[in-house]
Each structure stands twice: as structure tokens, then as C-alpha cells.
Design an enzyme around this catalytic site. Structure first.
Site, PDB file in Angstrom:
ATOM      1  N   ASP A 172      -3.043  -2.009   5.625  1.00  0.00           N
ATOM      2  CA  ASP A 172      -3.003  -1.273   4.336  1.00  0.00           C
ATOM      3  C   ASP A 172      -4.482  -0.604   3.893  1.00  0.00           C
ATOM      4  O   ASP A 172      -5.280  -0.038   4.801  1.00  0.00           O
ATOM      5  CB  ASP A 172      -2.493  -1.953   3.220  1.00  0.00           C
ATOM      6  CG  ASP A 172      -1.586  -1.250   2.165  1.00  0.00           C
ATOM      7  OD1 ASP A 172      -1.990  -0.161   1.507  1.00  0.00           O
ATOM      8  OD2 ASP A 172      -0.232  -1.496   2.289  1.00  0.00           O
ATOM      9  N   HIS A 212      -3.315   0.399  -3.427  1.00  0.00           N
ATOM     10  CA  HIS A 212      -1.905   0.002  -2.999  1.00  0.00           C
ATOM     11  C   HIS A 212      -1.971  -1.281  -1.977  1.00  0.00           C
ATOM     12  O   HIS A 212      -1.168  -2.235  -2.495  1.00  0.00           O
ATOM     13  CB  HIS A 212      -1.521   1.246  -2.047  1.00  0.00           C
ATOM     14  CG  HIS A 212      -0.105   1.074  -1.233  1.00  0.00           C
ATOM     15  ND1 HIS A 212       0.057   0.613  -0.117  1.00  0.00           N
ATOM     16  CD2 HIS A 212       0.951   1.644  -1.649  1.00  0.00           C
ATOM     17  CE1 HIS A 212       1.372   0.856   0.377  1.00  0.00           C
ATOM     18  NE2 HIS A 212       1.963   1.448  -0.653  1.00  0.00           N
ATOM     19  N   SER A 404       7.668   0.236  -0.052  1.00  0.00           N
ATOM     20  CA  SER A 404       6.071  -0.470   0.001  1.00  0.00           C
ATOM     21  C   SER A 404       6.115  -1.612  -0.895  1.00  0.00           C
ATOM     22  O   SER A 404       5.555  -2.714  -0.346  1.00  0.00           O
ATOM     23  CB  SER A 404       4.877   0.519  -0.454  1.00  0.00           C
ATOM     24  OG  SER A 404       4.461   1.467   0.389  1.00  0.00           O
TER      25      SER A 404
END
Length: 589
Positions: A172, A212, A404
Site C-alpha cells: 500500500d 491509506h 479498499s
């Protein structure tokens, strides 16, 4: 909802291809690879000086010794940035516009493809380390969140929280390993950056260049330590493999290749992939560049799978039917997107690669999240992906939505399955993920095709962590549940009915009443269980003050009540300023 500009990370709200605006399926691995060469050998021909116009290429050759092809790269105006002889992939840089065409004519070269339509950043040659943010104090208390109770993770923890011997890779934007809710489970020894396509093992290279990856990591394995939040598998170890580049936060093919090879070589049992491979939302095999991207990433995924790693990936957030592709308007996202006609041969990678588990997002309850991609034969499984609360860099917390956010729920359940089944293969793990899922039938929506057991919105269904660890779902005794939402307005009284049938005699003296209410300031609320004959059993009476949400199982002596009939959960809001909903409730006899 937080929304960082995350390239092709799959989160809602960011421009280009975020985890909420980008898409993200499973087959047999290829034959065993030859003896592995060094994981990503340092390139002897590496250019020390960046030049404007430098582009990156995947040069595909046979697995094994690639020295002849590497020499040809240098002889034809390129430099070797890194190479993965285990899978026959070379990452080359060149400023020559004819480099790809020339290399395609070289003996031993199978494919060549440019991985970007923009220049390789100068940072690639001397990468700066990501910031190590100052840490906020993690607040005490870690109430069970709605998403965790929805997949029964909170019940699964009574069986197991996962094994510390199980490694999960977070591929990620990076992970804040200093976060108090992640540090107990963070595995620095197997963490690295793969930005630009070459492992960087310096301390901290794996840290977050956005938010994220840290959010995803918390959903998988935030520690059960009395602070903040709890992950699906709070006892397993997480490693960060940063594949997003700083500044752009894009995930190019060479980065993904490096990440999958790293996962295979470092014993990751599961990886989470909440992104698509930039710059193409869909890679089409009739385009020479994109065909090389497909082949390179596919080989890397197959290598990781042969080494024992299962890849879990987000389906994407463009509300597209991945089984009926027609148009791509978002690519290339590293320069100027154009509108192009595509077919189902064009793949969103890694999610549509063979062997990868493709995850769609549920909205409230078991509905389809409005943004989630879908597709019969593409979606494998579903999990909560709306308003997910998890960790953020600097000891913080926040809410995000996107496929996600759904994918790490599945990665966490997969980690629990591995913990309960040591030695399980990726193929067996895929099968078990399908078996433990709870069937979710299509709603009244013509876009959803298939059966309750497998359809285009939810695949095999929604994950169930309790089933995954061998717990019983429903729990012992006859179990009844209402997953329908009922809004709770200010100063109102609402009811949610639940019909019970097939139970002999009276309810037990230990009737279990599971209540999941999403509401700020629960001191406003009075909650009653209403028996079929109208008898009232109060389970919550304006306690809790300013605390948020009720997610509790109460025990009620209902032995004087006939079990069969319509029971109701009644909620009375006694003040203004705070509203919410009955999210779900259940009875266990």
C-alpha cells in the site's frame, strides 16, 4: 470520510484512482519456477544521474539467468534498474523513444512494455525516507465497531485472535509502524519499500506517504490492547511493503512486481492489495505496453502464490460491471486520461489476475455499497466497506469508505483461517474463504445476476470470522436476526420486529439479546425487548452518557414467554441533538 490523494489506492473521495474510485479474481499457478535468483539484484549498470525523459519499462524474458538480455538493455540505450530472475522480469530505464521497439527485436526478449506515460521521478535514484510522524496519545477504550460485529469478528476473538506466526503483507502507501495500535503487531524485519521497483530495506522506508496504508493495516490487525480500535485478526503480524511512490502516490507495475516477489520471499501468508496498478485502470492485451504489464505482474503474483501467499484485492469504486466492460475514462492517470473503448479482455490488475481474491464492498448491513464495482464471475466475496473506522498515521484514527476498506476485512479473516489451519495452501485458503461466507441474495436490482450462493454483487457472500475460526454461527441455540436498518430520530420511539418460529415451548431464562445501535450520546436512549404477548423487558435505560453506539449482548429471563411469535426491539430517544439507527439485532434461544 478522509480522502488522501492516493493514486490508484481504492478509497473514496480522492482524485484519479483512489481506493474508492478504482477497481480491483482467481486460477491455477504456473509450473514451479527454477531456482530463485537473488530477490532483486542490484543493477551494475545503474545510472547514477537522473535525466529528463527517463521512462520505465518491463522487459520480459525466460526465468533464470537474464545476463544476456540485461547486457542488451545497456547496449540499446537503457540501464538496468532492477531485475527479478526468479520470474524473468527486468526493470529498465531509458530516455530513448525507440527503446521498447528496439528491445522487442532482441533474442531472448519475450515482451517489452512502458510502465508509465510520465517520467520516472528523480527520487528513484536517491529515495527520501518518508516522514516519521509525532504520535498522538491513543485514547483509552476500544469499543467494538459495527463492521467488526457485522462479520462476527468480536465473537471470533473468543476462539482466537490469530497466530503471531502468521505474516500479513500490507502492499500500500506504507504503514506507520510507530502507531500505538499497530506497533505491537508490526514486523519490521520483513518490511520494505518497493517504490520504483527495487527493494529499499532502510529503516522507515516502509512508512506511510499518505494515510491509506495505515488505515488498511489497522483493519487487518490493530492490536487488542484497550486502545482505539481492534483489527479483524489482532494477534497476527503485519509487514508493510510500500509500493506507492511519494508525491503522486501512484502504484506502477514495477512496484507491484517487486512487492509480490518480496511477499513470496518473505513468507507472507496473505497480502492485502487495495489499489490498481497505475497508470491504466484496465490493461488491454492488444496493447504491447499493457500486455507486458499484465505478464509481469501476473508472473510476480504466481511466484508469490507458489511460495505460499494468497493475494486479496479490492474490486474498485467506480460502480462498474467488471463482467461487462465497455469504456475506460480514467487512464492513463499519470498524464492526461483519454476515453477509450475496452472489452472484458482488458484487466484491472492485480484484482482480476488468476488466483487473486476480488473483494466487493457492503454498505449498511448486507447491501451493495453504492460505489462498489461488481460483476458475475469476477467478485469472489464481500465485506463491510462504508464508514470504516481505523488507524491513521501519528497515533490518530479516522473513517474511510471504499473497497479498499472491504479488502482488509477479508485479508484479516484469511489470516484467522491460516492461524486455525497451519500449512494451508493458497488454493485451500481460497476455498475456505468461499465456504465460510454467508450467502447474500441479489436485491431487486437488475444489475445483480446469479444465485444467493454466488452472484455478481456479493460473490460467495459476506465473510464470517466466527465461522472461519471454527466457531458456530449462529451460536448454540436457535438464532434469529434482523439486519434491517431503522432510523432513530430525536424524541421518537421506533420498533424493529423479529419473527421467531420453530422453537418448542417457552423462551429460556438466559435469552440472549444482541443489540447493535449506531447513535451518538446513548444516554438519550431507552431500549426494550417486547415479547409476543406485549411484555416489556428493559435492557438499556439512558445509561452511558455521551458515549457512542450500543453493541452489546444482553441476557434476559424470558422463561415465562412463549418463544414463537413476533418479538420487537423498541428504542425510545428522549432528547434532541443526537440521532442514529437500529443497525441490527438478534435473539438466541
Amino acid at each position: 470520510m478522509l480522502a488522501a490523494a492516493l493514486g490508484a489506492a481504492l478509497t473514496l473521495g480522492a482524485p484519479t484512482a483512489l481506493a474508492g474510485t478504482d477497481p480491483v479474481s482467481p486460477a491455477s499457478p504456473s509450473a514451479a519456477a527454477p531456482a530463485a535468483a537473488p530477490q532483486a539484484a542490484a543493477a551494475t549498470s545503474q545510472s547514477a544521474t537522473w535525466a529528463a525523459g527517463t521512462r520505465a519499462y518491463l522487459v520480459i524474458t525466460a526465468a533464470g539467468d537474464s545476463s544476456a538480455v540485461r547486457s542488451a538493455v545497456t547496449a540499446n540505450g537503457g540501464t538496468v534498474f532492477s531485475y527479478f530472475d526468479q520470474i524473468g522480469v527486468i526493470v529498465a530505464h531509458s530516455t530513448s523513444a525507440s527503446f521498447a521497439a528496439t528491445m522487442r527485436g532482441v533474442s531472448g526478449v519475450q515482451q517489452v512494455g512502458a510502465t508509465r506515460t510520465s517520467d520516472v521521478p528523480a527520487d528513484a535514484y536517491n529515495p527520501a525516507l518518508p516522514a516519521n510522524p509525532a504520535q498522538s496519545t491513543t485514547p483509552a477504550g476500544e469499543p467494538v465497531r459495527t463492521d467488526m460485529s457485522q462479520i462476527k469478528a468480536d465473537q471470533a476473538w473468543a476462539v482466537t485472535t490469530g497466530s503471531a506466526s502468521v505474516k500479513v503483507g500490507i502492499l500500500d502507501t506504507g504503514v506507520d509502524d510507530q502507531h500505538q495500535d499497530l506497533a505491537p503487531n508490526f514486523n519490521a524485519a520483513d518490511s520494505a519499500s518497493c517504490a520504483y521497483g527495487k527493494p529499499d530495506t532502510r529503516t522507515g522506508a516502509w512508512r506511510d506517504v499518505g494515510t491509506h496504508g495505515t488505515h488498511v493495516a489497522g483493519t487487518v490487525a490493530a492490536a487488542k490492547n484497550g486502545k482505539g480500535a481492534i483489527g479483524v485478526a489482532p494477534g497476527v503480524k503485519i509487514s508493510s511493503v510500500r509500493i506507492a511512490e511519494p508525491g503522486s502516490s501512484l502504484f506502477f507495475a514495477e512496484n507491484t512486481v517487486c512487492g509480490f516477489v518480496w511477499a513470496g520471499d518473505h513468507g507472507f501468508k496473505v497480502t492485502n492489495n487495495s489499489y490498481y496498478t497505475d497508470p491504466w485502470q484496465f490493461n488491454c492485451p492488444d496493447n504491447a505496453d499493457q500486455a507486458a504489464i499484465i505478464e509481469g505482474v501476473k508472473r510476480a503474483q504466481e511466484y508469490a502464490e507458489r511460495k505460499g501467499s494468497l493475494q486479496v484485492a479490492a474490486a474498485g469504486n467506480s460502480n462498474l460491471d467488471l463482467a461487462n466492460k465497455t469504456t475506460d475514462t480514467e487512464s492513463p492517470n499519470d498524464s492526461t486520461p483519454v476515453t477509450r473503448t475496452i472489452t472484458n479482455a482488458c484487466l484491472d490488475i492485480p484484482t482480476e489476475l488468476p488466483g487473486v481474491v476480488t473483494v466487493a464492498a457492503n454498505g449498511s448491513g448486507v447491501s451493495k455499497a453504492s460505489f462498489s464495482n461488481y460483476g458475475r464471475g469476477v467478485i469472489d466475496i464481500a465485506a463491510p466497506g462504508s464508514d470504516i473506522y481505523s488507524t491513521l498515521p501519528g497515533g490518530k484514527y479516522g473513517t474511510m469508505s471504499g473497497t479498499s476498506m472491504a479488502s482488509p476485512h477479508v485479508a484479516g479473516v484469511a489470516a484467522l483461517l491460516v492461524s486455525a489451519n497451519p500449512g494451508i495452501t493458497p488454493a485451500q485458503l481460497r476455498d475456505k474463504l468461499a465456504v465460510q461466507a454467508n450467502d447474500v441474495p441479489c436485491p431487486s436490482d437488475s444489475r445483480c445476476t446469479g444465485t444467493a450462493a454466488n452472484n455478481g454483487f456479493f460473490g460467495e457472500g459476506q465473510v464470517d470470522a466466527l465461522k472461519a475460526v471454527g466457531g458456530s454461527t449462529p451460536p448454540p441455540g436457535k438464532y434469529f436476526e434482523n439486519l434491517g436498518d431503522v432510523a432513530i430520530g430525536d424524541n421518537t420511539t421506533v420498533e424493529s420486529p423479529l419473527t421467531v418460529s420453530g422453537v418448542t415451548g417457552n423462551a429460556p431464562a438466559t435469552l440472549k439479546v444482541g443489540v447493535n445501535i449506531v447513535h451518538t450520546y446513548i444516554g438519550d436512549l431507552k431500549v426494550d425487548l417486547i415479547a409476543p404477548d406485549g411484555s416489556v423487558y428493559t435492557v438499556h435505560n439512558r445509561a452511558g452518557g455521551s458515549a457512542d453506539n450500543i453493541n452489546t449482548t444482553y441476557t434476559v429471563n424470558a422463561s415465562s414467554e412463549v418463544a414463537n411469535g413476533t418479538w420487537k426491539l423498541r428504542v425510545n430517544d428522549n432528547a434532541g441533538g443526537d440521532t442514529g439507527k437500529i443497525d441490527s439485532w438478534n435473539l438466541t434461544f
